[in-house]
Design a protein around this motif. Structure first.
Motif, PDB file in Angstrom:
ATOM      1  N   LYS A  14      67.875 -24.678  -3.277  1.00  0.00           N
ATOM      2  CA  LYS A  14      67.848 -24.725  -4.737  1.00  0.00           C
ATOM      3  C   LYS A  14      67.651 -23.562  -5.334  1.00  0.00           C
ATOM      4  O   LYS A  14      66.562 -22.754  -4.956  1.00  0.00           O
ATOM      5  CB  LYS A  14      67.143 -25.757  -5.251  1.00  0.00           C
ATOM      6  CG  LYS A  14      66.970 -26.328  -6.462  1.00  0.00           C
ATOM      7  CD  LYS A  14      65.836 -27.380  -6.862  1.00  0.00           C
ATOM      8  CE  LYS A  14      65.872 -27.723  -8.145  1.00  0.00           C
ATOM      9  NZ  LYS A  14      65.017 -28.885  -8.613  1.00  0.00           N
ATOM     10  N   VAL A  34      66.740 -21.351  -8.499  1.00  0.00           N
ATOM     11  CA  VAL A  34      66.128 -21.304 -10.149  1.00  0.00           C
ATOM     12  C   VAL A  34      66.092 -20.024 -10.759  1.00  0.00           C
ATOM     13  O   VAL A  34      65.214 -19.328 -10.191  1.00  0.00           O
ATOM     14  CB  VAL A  34      64.876 -22.307 -10.108  1.00  0.00           C
ATOM     15  CG1 VAL A  34      64.354 -22.468 -11.664  1.00  0.00           C
ATOM     16  CG2 VAL A  34      65.100 -23.611  -9.460  1.00  0.00           C
ATOM     17  N   TYR A  49      64.448 -17.226 -12.673  1.00  0.00           N
ATOM     18  CA  TYR A  49      63.228 -16.875 -13.670  1.00  0.00           C
ATOM     19  C   TYR A  49      62.854 -15.581 -13.895  1.00  0.00           C
ATOM     20  O   TYR A  49      63.629 -14.747 -13.383  1.00  0.00           O
ATOM     21  CB  TYR A  49      62.145 -17.438 -12.474  1.00  0.00           C
ATOM     22  CG  TYR A  49      61.572 -16.292 -11.734  1.00  0.00           C
ATOM     23  CD1 TYR A  49      60.299 -15.531 -11.893  1.00  0.00           C
ATOM     24  CD2 TYR A  49      62.330 -15.853 -10.521  1.00  0.00           C
ATOM     25  CE1 TYR A  49      59.877 -14.435 -11.055  1.00  0.00           C
ATOM     26  CE2 TYR A  49      61.780 -15.003  -9.628  1.00  0.00           C
ATOM     27  CZ  TYR A  49      60.648 -14.088  -9.997  1.00  0.00           C
ATOM     28  OH  TYR A  49      60.311 -13.386  -9.255  1.00  0.00           O
ATOM     29  N   TYR A 109      60.207 -20.183 -15.846  1.00  0.00           N
ATOM     30  CA  TYR A 109      61.453 -20.586 -14.940  1.00  0.00           C
ATOM     31  C   TYR A 109      62.530 -21.080 -15.923  1.00  0.00           C
ATOM     32  O   TYR A 109      62.253 -21.898 -17.041  1.00  0.00           O
ATOM     33  CB  TYR A 109      61.056 -21.812 -13.961  1.00  0.00           C
ATOM     34  CG  TYR A 109      60.034 -21.347 -13.048  1.00  0.00           C
ATOM     35  CD1 TYR A 109      60.465 -20.916 -11.786  1.00  0.00           C
ATOM     36  CD2 TYR A 109      58.551 -21.444 -13.237  1.00  0.00           C
ATOM     37  CE1 TYR A 109      59.339 -20.503 -11.009  1.00  0.00           C
ATOM     38  CE2 TYR A 109      57.705 -21.155 -12.323  1.00  0.00           C
ATOM     39  CZ  TYR A 109      58.130 -20.624 -11.263  1.00  0.00           C
ATOM     40  OH  TYR A 109      57.026 -20.193 -10.246  1.00  0.00           O
ATOM     41  N   LYS A 163      65.653 -23.346 -17.327  1.00  0.00           N
ATOM     42  CA  LYS A 163      66.181 -24.693 -16.974  1.00  0.00           C
ATOM     43  C   LYS A 163      67.329 -24.994 -15.857  1.00  0.00           C
ATOM     44  O   LYS A 163      67.251 -25.842 -15.059  1.00  0.00           O
ATOM     45  CB  LYS A 163      66.268 -25.369 -18.257  1.00  0.00           C
ATOM     46  CG  LYS A 163      65.248 -25.639 -19.123  1.00  0.00           C
ATOM     47  CD  LYS A 163      65.560 -26.366 -20.438  1.00  0.00           C
ATOM     48  CE  LYS A 163      64.297 -26.519 -21.227  1.00  0.00           C
ATOM     49  NZ  LYS A 163      64.673 -27.306 -22.449  1.00  0.00           N
ATOM     50  N   GLU A 164      68.477 -24.099 -16.054  1.00  0.00           N
ATOM     51  CA  GLU A 164      69.392 -24.631 -15.167  1.00  0.00           C
ATOM     52  C   GLU A 164      69.191 -24.008 -13.722  1.00  0.00           C
ATOM     53  O   GLU A 164      68.132 -23.100 -13.703  1.00  0.00           O
ATOM     54  CB  GLU A 164      70.680 -23.604 -15.657  1.00  0.00           C
ATOM     55  CG  GLU A 164      70.293 -22.102 -15.863  1.00  0.00           C
ATOM     56  CD  GLU A 164      70.029 -21.481 -17.265  1.00  0.00           C
ATOM     57  OE1 GLU A 164      70.572 -20.469 -17.621  1.00  0.00           O
ATOM     58  OE2 GLU A 164      69.342 -22.131 -17.892  1.00  0.00           O
ATOM     59  N   TYR A 165      69.698 -24.725 -13.002  1.00  0.00           N
ATOM     60  CA  TYR A 165      69.775 -24.308 -11.443  1.00  0.00           C
ATOM     61  C   TYR A 165      70.816 -24.819 -10.749  1.00  0.00           C
ATOM     62  O   TYR A 165      71.711 -25.458 -11.222  1.00  0.00           O
ATOM     63  CB  TYR A 165      68.418 -25.072 -11.077  1.00  0.00           C
ATOM     64  CG  TYR A 165      68.700 -26.379 -10.727  1.00  0.00           C
ATOM     65  CD1 TYR A 165      69.191 -26.865  -9.456  1.00  0.00           C
ATOM     66  CD2 TYR A 165      68.104 -27.332 -11.657  1.00  0.00           C
ATOM     67  CE1 TYR A 165      69.301 -28.463  -9.314  1.00  0.00           C
ATOM     68  CE2 TYR A 165      68.315 -28.911 -11.415  1.00  0.00           C
ATOM     69  CZ  TYR A 165      69.229 -29.232 -10.130  1.00  0.00           C
ATOM     70  OH  TYR A 165      69.189 -30.452 -10.080  1.00  0.00           O
ATOM     71  N   TYR A 202      64.052 -18.107  -8.000  1.00  0.00           N
ATOM     72  CA  TYR A 202      63.099 -18.734  -7.303  1.00  0.00           C
ATOM     73  C   TYR A 202      63.963 -19.807  -6.278  1.00  0.00           C
ATOM     74  O   TYR A 202      64.875 -20.503  -6.933  1.00  0.00           O
ATOM     75  CB  TYR A 202      62.204 -19.658  -8.339  1.00  0.00           C
ATOM     76  CG  TYR A 202      61.324 -20.621  -7.498  1.00  0.00           C
ATOM     77  CD1 TYR A 202      60.281 -20.207  -6.492  1.00  0.00           C
ATOM     78  CD2 TYR A 202      61.487 -21.838  -7.755  1.00  0.00           C
ATOM     79  CE1 TYR A 202      59.373 -20.975  -6.021  1.00  0.00           C
ATOM     80  CE2 TYR A 202      60.435 -22.791  -7.415  1.00  0.00           C
ATOM     81  CZ  TYR A 202      59.434 -22.258  -6.375  1.00  0.00           C
ATOM     82  OH  TYR A 202      58.543 -23.297  -5.810  1.00  0.00           O
TER      83      TYR A 202
END
Length: 719
Positions: free
Chosen positions: A467, A469, A471, A482, A484-486, A515
């Motif tokens: 996953k 993320v 940041y 961080y 929001k979109e991942y 991240y």
């Protein structure tokens, strides 16, 4: 005349080896600089690795010089026809007045300090560095030699041309043997692109200096002694110390003793990179200078592939500099080497292959391509669990080209996480000292977009999932943010990940990256190895933010070096407190800068309060200390538009009633050659200029002993 290299893989391996070798050498010798042979032997015995290691190596004059002297060829769009005065002006553009960059040891003591003051006073180059002006004790110190690597690197296989430009640059600050040393080093490096034969490399260096010089006399005596002593370099050094030691020459750091050490190490090192730089370090004297020059020569001769990997982790492919332009003080070795190659291509009208053509077309410093072997572009990794994560350059996978960055987490548990990031800003805590007093402006800003390609790797019977993320870390609040979109990264396919940093906020971007949370596809409880590849990371500049200057933290390097964050300066006194940013100076213009040197069209708004004096400016399209535009309050109740070409020239002046203690909002829109100015929302200028600087950062400053408070600024890049 020599032979021009073609921009092929062999060339790039040698070029990158030269720049990496230079940096390794400087770091290797930095903390024992000035030590005598006896103290080094007593303290360390046999040196085989860095005597001192660093969190990150801080700036050093030996690296500043080659990086920024080289920029003259781009700034003046010239090659070997460049003049001494243009090279001198380039130095004034990037060197802060009395701080950073050089050793400021006093007029008549420090050669560079002396020449800088001469140039500011109107003495032109090469008179600025001449024996007639400064005397031989000042003019024949080591500086002409230690900064000349760049000319050999940018003129590969053309030792005569490399030496000619090196002589011009060295003459700005040095004379006679100080110039001869510059020519020798540049020619040796240039020749090393063509041959591995050390005698041929040395002969190329000696061929460009007068045979009746002290430099040539020293070489004529030292070379046969070294060759006659086989592997006994210490016996050779005792000869050098007796006949060419410091006791025979004037000044604080004369070129001849140190040049003798360079020749000794070239001969006794027998072409081995590590052996050569270790011998020079154990000899002592001006270790970072000598070992830096040797690292460049051997790095080119052998190429990056022949440099022992043990030297590389200390560097992180990162260079800290200390020019007056803070945006340029955060670079990577990869960036500098590619910049150098691009200039070589322009000078000789050479076309690289498609991979490097794409690199050359991208904005300098904003494109992480990993095409140099071992390059990691200053990328960092940090495990949330404190586990070891490995970074390396690889040819296993590549989104484009041949190389990418490989990230390996060898002992991964399900749910482990880590940060893969780039640092576009550094603070004092990132270093062990403040040598040569660096200051930084970020290389990434709110509103910028980040694009990268990531790929996982199959792991056994089932694919792992990662996953991702995006940041960033804000220096002002000292916190991670961080986004929001991942992305759920599946193995065995490249995924494009693109995100934008939030606009409008008062933030200094200290880290930006990803991240990553590691999730094993199976149900096993055993540890597994997670592998990730990163390629083609690009910073797409779209800055759009406001900065409340009262919120700037102070970067406390040491009691004598405390500066407001995200600013570099030419001269003057800067203070940041609850009232904003205060800038003041004495007789000469006081100026500080921030922002991206590559910004072209933008809207720049700043609020200022005149406190004392007659000139209070905001600066735009700043390219350094001698090239910028400015608008501001001026004497006789006027507002002026200036262009700075060494000195400020008034382009336009209009009447305007202003008074001390009252805030004024300046809004400047600069688009191509059009400059439009509002003051307190009233249009005062709308000028189309015949000659403009096409790009540059922003800044604040004043003149004539003035003091100005700046409250905030806002910047928005325009299409």
């Amino acid at each position: 005349m020599g032979k021009t290299m073609i921009l092929d893989d062999r060339y790039f391996i040698k070029l990158y080896g030269g720049w990496i070798g230079k940096v390794i050498g400087v770091i290797h010798g930095a903390n024992i600089e000035g030590w005598p042979y006896e103290r080094i032997k007593e303290s360390f015995g046999k040196i085989e690795y860095y005597p001192v290691t660093f969190k990150n190596f801080c700036s050093d004059d030996d690296i500043n010089g080659p990086m920024f002297y080289l920029r003259a060829l781009e700034d003046y769009c010239k090659g070997s026809e460049i003049t001494e005065q243009e090279l001198a002006d380039n130095m004034l553009n990037y060197v802060g007045d009395g701080h950073g960059f050089f050793w400021w040891g006093g007029y008549g003591v420090s050669t560079e300090h002396t020449a800088y003051e001469n140039l500011l006073s109107g003495i032109r180059a090469p008179e600025s560095g001449s024996i007639a002006q400064n005397g031989s004790a000042t003019a024949e110190q080591i500086g002409g030699q230690i900064f000349s690597d760049c000319w050999g690197l940018v003129y590969p296989g053309r030792p005569a041309e490399a030496a000619a430009v090196a002589a011009k640059m060295a003459s700005v600050t040095h004379d006679r043997n100080g110039i001869f040393g510059a020519k020798f080093i540049a020619a040796c490096i240039s020749q090393a692109f063509l041959t591995e034969d050390m005698d041929t490399i040395i002969e190329a260096g000696l061929s460009v200096i007068p045979k009746d010089s002290e430099y040539a006399r020293m070489a004529e005596q030292v070379i046969p002694v070294c060759k006659g002593n086989d592997d006994d370099w210490e016996k050779s050094f005792l000869y050098v110390k007796e006949y060419f030691g410091y006791q025979h020459y004037e000044g604080s750091c004369h070129i001849i003793p140190n040049s003798a050490v360079i020749l000794l190490a070239l001969i006794h090192g027998q072409g081995d990179f590590s052996k050569t730089i270790n011998i020079a370090n154990m000899c002592g004297w001006d270790t970072d200078c000598n070992v830096g020059n040797l690292g460049a020569i051997l790095g080119v001769r052998n190429g990056i592939d022949a440099i022992d990997e043990k030297w590389l982790p200390q560097i992180h492919d990162f260079i800290c500099a200390s020019s007056s332009v803070g945006f340029l003080n955060i670079q990577t070795v990869s960036q500098v080497a590619a910049y150098c190659a691009k200039i070589t291509g322009r000078i000789y009208n050479l076309e690289p292959d498609e991979i490097w053509k794409r690199v050359f077309e991208k904005e300098e410093g904003a494109y992480f391509h990993f095409e140099f072997p071992t390059a990691i572009h200053g990328m960092r990794v940090r495990s949330s669990e404190g586990k070891k994560i490995l970074l390396s350059n690889t040819t296993e996978e590549a989104y484009q080209g041949k190389h990418s960055l490989k990230v390996v987490s060898p002992w991964t548990d399900n749910g482990d996480s880590f940060y893969l990031y780039y640092k576009p800003y550094y603070r004092p805590d990132d270093f062990d000292d403040s040598r040569y007093n660096p200051e930084f402006s970020p290389t990434v800003y709110p509103g910028d977009r980040i694009r990268a390609y990531l790929k996982g790797k199959e792991n056994g019977w089932q694919a792992n999932q990662i996953k991702v993320v995006p940041y960033f870390k804000d220096r002002i609040k000292d916190q991670l943010v961080y986004l929001k979109e991942y992305t759920q990264l599946l193995s065995a396919q490249w995924e494009k990940i693109e995100f934008q940093l939030p606009k409008g906020h008062t933030e200094i971007i200290e880290e930006v990256g990803f991240y990553l949370i590691c999730l094993e596809g199976g149900i096993r409880e055993t540890q597994f190895t997670e592998v990730l590849y990163l390629d083609e990371l690009e910073i797409l500049h779209q800055a759009d933010y406001e900065m409340e200057l009262s919120r700037l933290p102070l970067e406390k390097w040491n009691p004598l070096h405390v500066q407001p964050a995200h600013l570099s300066f030419l001269r003057g006194m800067l203070r940041a407190d609850i009232n904003g940013l205060s800038v003041s100076g004495s007789g000469k213009p006081a100026e500080c800068y921030t922002g991206n040197l590559n910004w072209k069209n933008y809207e720049f708004t700043a609020a200022l309060i005149p406190v004392k004096g007659e000139r209070h400016n905001v600066l735009f399209r700043v390219q350094g200390g001698i090239r910028s535009f400015a608008v501001g309050l001026a004497e006789n109740q006027t507002i002026r538009l200036y262009k700075k070409e060494k000195d400020y020239q008034i382009l336009k002046e209009v009447p305007y009633q202003w008074q001390f203690g009252v805030p004024y909002q300046f809004k400047i829109v600069v688009k191509n050659n059009q400059i439009k100015l509002w003051v307190n929302e009233k249009v005062l200028f709308n000028e189309e200029m015949d000659s403009v600087y096409e790009n540059g950062c922003i800044g604040f400053g004043n003149d004539m002993g003035s003091r100005t408070n700046y409250i905030y600024y806002r910047i928005k890049e325009l299409d």
